[in-house]
Design an enzyme around this catalytic site. Structure first.
Site, short mmCIF file in Angstrom:
data_model
loop_
_atom_site.label_atom_id
_atom_site.label_comp_id
_atom_site.label_asym_id
_atom_site.label_seq_id
_atom_site.Cartn_x
_atom_site.Cartn_y
_atom_site.Cartn_z
N HIS A 25 6.10 -8.17 0.80
CA HIS A 25 6.53 -9.55 0.59
C HIS A 25 5.48 -10.29 -0.23
CE1 HIS A 25 8.31 -13.43 1.37
NE2 HIS A 25 7.13 -13.87 1.75
N ASP A 27 4.75 -13.90 -2.22
CA ASP A 27 5.14 -15.27 -2.55
C ASP A 27 4.70 -15.56 -3.98
OD1 ASP A 27 6.32 -16.13 -0.12
OD2 ASP A 27 4.33 -16.23 0.76
N ASP A 138 12.05 -15.72 3.78
CA ASP A 138 10.96 -16.67 3.84
C ASP A 138 11.42 -18.11 3.65
OD1 ASP A 138 8.29 -17.11 4.21
OD2 ASP A 138 7.72 -16.80 2.13
ZN LIG Z 1 6.24 -15.77 2.06
#
Ligand SMILES: [Zn+2]
Length: 155
Positions: A25, A27, A138
């Site tokens: 994951h 961001d 998320d």
């Molecule tokens: Zn995240």
């Protein structure tokens, strides 16, 4: 409580087969610069490709077309490695949206663009690799139009 203890308390196991797959994951917009995310993501992708070399059973699934495009621009050798693994069926491209966006602030037009750009990139770059999954791990809420947008996007 241990996992084993919790499983024993949960009752009779379901008749199901569970499979695990690697995932990372990332961001894209967080407390780091775009340069840092490009480098961090490249490190993940190169590590995954190395793991695939040493373990024939290792598979990986990753979302966010924007990260694939950054890799294509910055590290074309790694990108070609990804394309090879996708063609082999060991690397799953999934998600559908350009990034995994916040869903509370953007309006429907922005979400449609996320889907349109994301789906088009995967189709153009990886061919007949359709992801049926809208991967949004998320976000802090889901607006009511998401099921309609998913259906219209073929997810
Ligand atoms: Zn995240």
């Amino acid at each position: 409580m241990t996992l084993r203890g919790a499983l024993l308390e949960a009752g009779t196991p379901l008749e199901a087969q569970l499979l695990g797959i690697g995932h990372a994951h990332m961001d894209v917009a967080y407390l780091w610069t775009i340069v840092q995310i490009r480098l961090k993501n490249q490190r993940i992708y190169s590590n995954v490709l190395r793991l695939m070399e040493v373990d024939d059973g290792f598979c990986f699934s990753h979302s966010k077309p924007v990260l694939y495009e950054m890799t294509k621009q910055d590290f074309p050798g790694i990108y070609e490695g990804i394309k090879t693994r996708v063609a082999e069926g060991r690397w799953e491209v999934m998600g559908g949206m350009w990034v995994e966006p916040d869903l509370n602030i953007p309006g429907p037009e922005a979400l449609v663009r996320q889907l349109t750009l994301g789906r088009a990139f995967f189709r153009e770059e990886f061919g007949d690799v359709e992801t049926p999954i809208l991967w949004l791990p998320d976000t802090f809420g889901f607006p009511g139009q998401i099921p309609q947008l998913m259906k219209l996007a073929g997810l």
